[in-house]
Design an enzyme around this catalytic site. Sequence first.
Site, PDB file in Angstrom:
ATOM      1  N   SER A  10       0.854  -1.200   0.000  1.00 40.74           N
ATOM      2  CA  SER A  10       0.000   0.000   0.000  1.00 40.74           C
ATOM      3  C   SER A  10       0.882   1.240   0.000  1.00 40.74           C
ATOM      4  O   SER A  10       1.661   1.453   0.944  1.00 40.74           O
ATOM      5  CB  SER A  10      -0.896   0.008   1.241  1.00 40.74           C
ATOM      6  OG  SER A  10      -1.437   1.316   1.387  1.00 40.74           O
ATOM      7  N   HIS A  35      -1.215  -1.437  -4.302  1.00 41.34           N
ATOM      8  CA  HIS A  35      -2.461  -1.122  -3.599  1.00 41.34           C
ATOM      9  C   HIS A  35      -2.536   0.388  -3.353  1.00 41.34           C
ATOM     10  O   HIS A  35      -1.633   0.977  -2.757  1.00 41.34           O
ATOM     11  CB  HIS A  35      -2.498  -1.895  -2.277  1.00 41.34           C
ATOM     12  CG  HIS A  35      -3.793  -1.819  -1.546  1.00 41.34           C
ATOM     13  ND1 HIS A  35      -4.882  -2.614  -1.854  1.00 41.34           N
ATOM     14  CD2 HIS A  35      -4.187  -1.044  -0.502  1.00 41.34           C
ATOM     15  CE1 HIS A  35      -5.881  -2.332  -1.037  1.00 41.34           C
ATOM     16  NE2 HIS A  35      -5.485  -1.381  -0.207  1.00 41.34           N
ATOM     17  N   ASP A  37      -4.781   3.371  -1.743  1.00 42.11           N
ATOM     18  CA  ASP A  37      -5.862   3.631  -0.785  1.00 42.11           C
ATOM     19  C   ASP A  37      -6.453   5.015  -0.999  1.00 42.11           C
ATOM     20  O   ASP A  37      -5.800   6.031  -0.775  1.00 42.11           O
ATOM     21  CB  ASP A  37      -5.310   3.530   0.639  1.00 42.11           C
ATOM     22  CG  ASP A  37      -5.094   2.087   1.051  1.00 42.11           C
ATOM     23  OD1 ASP A  37      -6.034   1.290   0.903  1.00 42.11           O
ATOM     24  OD2 ASP A  37      -3.984   1.755   1.520  1.00 42.11           O
ATOM     25  N   MET A  39      -9.255   7.671   0.129  1.00 41.82           N
ATOM     26  CA  MET A  39     -10.116   8.009   1.280  1.00 41.82           C
ATOM     27  C   MET A  39     -10.683   9.407   1.099  1.00 41.82           C
ATOM     28  O   MET A  39     -10.000  10.294   0.596  1.00 41.82           O
ATOM     29  CB  MET A  39      -9.290   7.952   2.568  1.00 41.82           C
ATOM     30  CG  MET A  39      -8.563   6.631   2.782  1.00 41.82           C
ATOM     31  SD  MET A  39      -7.768   6.581   4.398  1.00 41.82           S
ATOM     32  CE  MET A  39      -6.824   5.051   4.246  1.00 41.82           C
ATOM     33  N   HIS A  68      -8.342   0.766  -3.931  1.00 46.15           N
ATOM     34  CA  HIS A  68      -9.254   0.502  -2.812  1.00 46.15           C
ATOM     35  C   HIS A  68      -9.997   1.797  -2.491  1.00 46.15           C
ATOM     36  O   HIS A  68      -9.435   2.710  -1.885  1.00 46.15           O
ATOM     37  CB  HIS A  68      -8.406   0.009  -1.625  1.00 46.15           C
ATOM     38  CG  HIS A  68      -9.177  -0.269  -0.379  1.00 46.15           C
ATOM     39  ND1 HIS A  68      -8.554  -0.506   0.843  1.00 46.15           N
ATOM     40  CD2 HIS A  68     -10.513  -0.380  -0.138  1.00 46.15           C
ATOM     41  CE1 HIS A  68      -9.478  -0.727   1.766  1.00 46.15           C
ATOM     42  NE2 HIS A  68     -10.669  -0.652   1.199  1.00 46.15           N
ATOM     43  N   MET A  70     -12.302   3.871  -0.487  1.00 47.64           N
ATOM     44  CA  MET A  70     -12.987   4.040   0.801  1.00 47.64           C
ATOM     45  C   MET A  70     -13.722   5.371   0.721  1.00 47.64           C
ATOM     46  O   MET A  70     -13.372   6.353   1.386  1.00 47.64           O
ATOM     47  CB  MET A  70     -11.950   4.021   1.938  1.00 47.64           C
ATOM     48  CG  MET A  70     -11.385   2.629   2.186  1.00 47.64           C
ATOM     49  SD  MET A  70      -9.841   2.611   3.111  1.00 47.64           S
ATOM     50  CE  MET A  70      -8.690   2.819   1.753  1.00 47.64           C
ATOM     51  N   MET A 139     -11.112  -6.334   5.469  1.00 45.32           N
ATOM     52  CA  MET A 139     -10.389  -5.359   6.287  1.00 45.32           C
ATOM     53  C   MET A 139     -10.094  -5.977   7.648  1.00 45.32           C
ATOM     54  O   MET A 139     -11.013  -6.365   8.377  1.00 45.32           O
ATOM     55  CB  MET A 139     -11.228  -4.092   6.489  1.00 45.32           C
ATOM     56  CG  MET A 139     -11.425  -3.252   5.242  1.00 45.32           C
ATOM     57  SD  MET A 139      -9.907  -2.785   4.378  1.00 45.32           S
ATOM     58  CE  MET A 139      -8.997  -1.918   5.664  1.00 45.32           C
ATOM     59  N   PHE A 145      -6.684   4.437   8.303  1.00 43.44           N
ATOM     60  CA  PHE A 145      -5.306   4.770   8.644  1.00 43.44           C
ATOM     61  C   PHE A 145      -4.398   3.549   8.501  1.00 43.44           C
ATOM     62  O   PHE A 145      -4.833   2.421   8.755  1.00 43.44           O
ATOM     63  CB  PHE A 145      -5.219   5.278  10.095  1.00 43.44           C
ATOM     64  CG  PHE A 145      -6.098   6.470  10.336  1.00 43.44           C
ATOM     65  CD1 PHE A 145      -5.668   7.754  10.023  1.00 43.44           C
ATOM     66  CD2 PHE A 145      -7.389   6.304  10.820  1.00 43.44           C
ATOM     67  CE1 PHE A 145      -6.497   8.854  10.203  1.00 43.44           C
ATOM     68  CE2 PHE A 145      -8.231   7.396  11.013  1.00 43.44           C
ATOM     69  CZ  PHE A 145      -7.776   8.675  10.700  1.00 43.44           C
ATOM     70  N   ASP A 177      -6.303  -6.790   4.343  1.00 41.41           N
ATOM     71  CA  ASP A 177      -5.742  -5.438   4.421  1.00 41.41           C
ATOM     72  C   ASP A 177      -5.821  -4.905   5.844  1.00 41.41           C
ATOM     73  O   ASP A 177      -6.912  -4.757   6.398  1.00 41.41           O
ATOM     74  CB  ASP A 177      -6.555  -4.540   3.470  1.00 41.41           C
ATOM     75  CG  ASP A 177      -6.007  -3.137   3.332  1.00 41.41           C
ATOM     76  OD1 ASP A 177      -4.972  -2.820   3.937  1.00 41.41           O
ATOM     77  OD2 ASP A 177      -6.631  -2.366   2.587  1.00 41.41           O
TER      78      ASP A 177
HETATM   79  C1  DX5 Z   1      -6.391   1.192   5.766  1.00 43.19           C
HETATM   80  C2  DX5 Z   1      -5.868   0.901   4.371  1.00 43.19           C
HETATM   81  C3  DX5 Z   1      -4.708  -0.016   4.344  1.00 43.19           C
HETATM   82  C4  DX5 Z   1      -3.496   0.472   5.084  1.00 43.19           C
HETATM   83  C5  DX5 Z   1      -2.647  -0.697   5.459  1.00 43.19           C
HETATM   84  O1  DX5 Z   1      -7.592   1.880   5.686  1.00 43.19           O
HETATM   85  O2  DX5 Z   1      -6.876   0.337   3.564  1.00 43.19           O
HETATM   86  O3  DX5 Z   1      -4.379  -0.400   3.020  1.00 43.19           O
HETATM   87  O4  DX5 Z   1      -2.752   1.390   4.352  1.00 43.19           O
HETATM   88  O5  DX5 Z   1      -1.603  -0.208   6.244  1.00 43.19           O
HETATM   89  P1  DX5 Z   1      -0.817  -1.146   7.271  1.00 43.19           P
HETATM   90  O6  DX5 Z   1      -0.224  -2.269   6.483  1.00 43.19           O
HETATM   91  O7  DX5 Z   1       0.221  -0.205   7.823  1.00 43.19           O
HETATM   92  O8  DX5 Z   1      -1.815  -1.616   8.290  1.00 43.19           O
HETATM   93 ZN    ZN Z   2      -6.381  -0.601   1.517  1.00 42.80          ZN
END
Ligand code: DX5
Ligand code: ZN
Length: 228
Positions: A10, A35, A37, A39, A68, A70, A139, A145, A177
Amino acid sequence: MRRPVRIAPSILAADFARLGEEVRAIAAAGADYLHIDVMDGHFVPNITIGPAVVKALRPHSELPFDVHLMIAPVDPYVAEFAAAGADIITVHQEAGPHLHRTLQLVKSLGKRAGVSLNPATPAGALDQVLDIVDLVLVMSVNPGFGGQSFISSQLAKIAALRAMIDSTGRAIDLEIDGGINAETAGAVIAVGADVLVAGTAAFAGGAAHYAGNIRRLREARGAAPAAR
Ligand code: DX5
Ligand code: ZN
């Protein structure tokens, strides 16, 4: 049966000021997917990146872009992420009342369709969409985060989804994830995960460490720890 384990770093844990360089480095280190992310400060309490960044990164790597989302609403933005270069577009089951329509939209754009479940959402929520999805994303933290601790109650859900996916006979990735490191990776692989997202653990220590970080995740072996 042992299936190949793929690693999806990620970029949330990469150096955002040097993102192109970071993407090239993690790809060279053996990543299987990238990956990304996304948000929105509404579906989750954080804001990260949008389609402009996906588009800017596209020339830096031929890895499948595993985007991904969100965000809610999600439908108005799907085409833009597809045009920006996403290969897999994953939406949240919790993001709206019309999941099936959203998945049809992703498929209509020629992209692989993923669906993600928050920790509180049961495996059965996907009963009626497994005929259309290409990826299920569990998840193992509450989204929003990086750097959070793995929620081990998700292991039973991963195992249930592995059985549900196998019973379809379809090629559906089972991706996990959140809080994945060399220890938790072994546990999720043991219960049937085949794609591991890792932010903190993949990008730890700088570029010289990326190949080792990825190898340790891919080769992790372990038993499921007792649920907490
Ligand atoms: C959280 C994200 C993850 C996150 C994973 O909302 O979807 O992809 O970045 O980070 P780590 O591996 O540090 O938990
Ligand atoms: Zn993610």
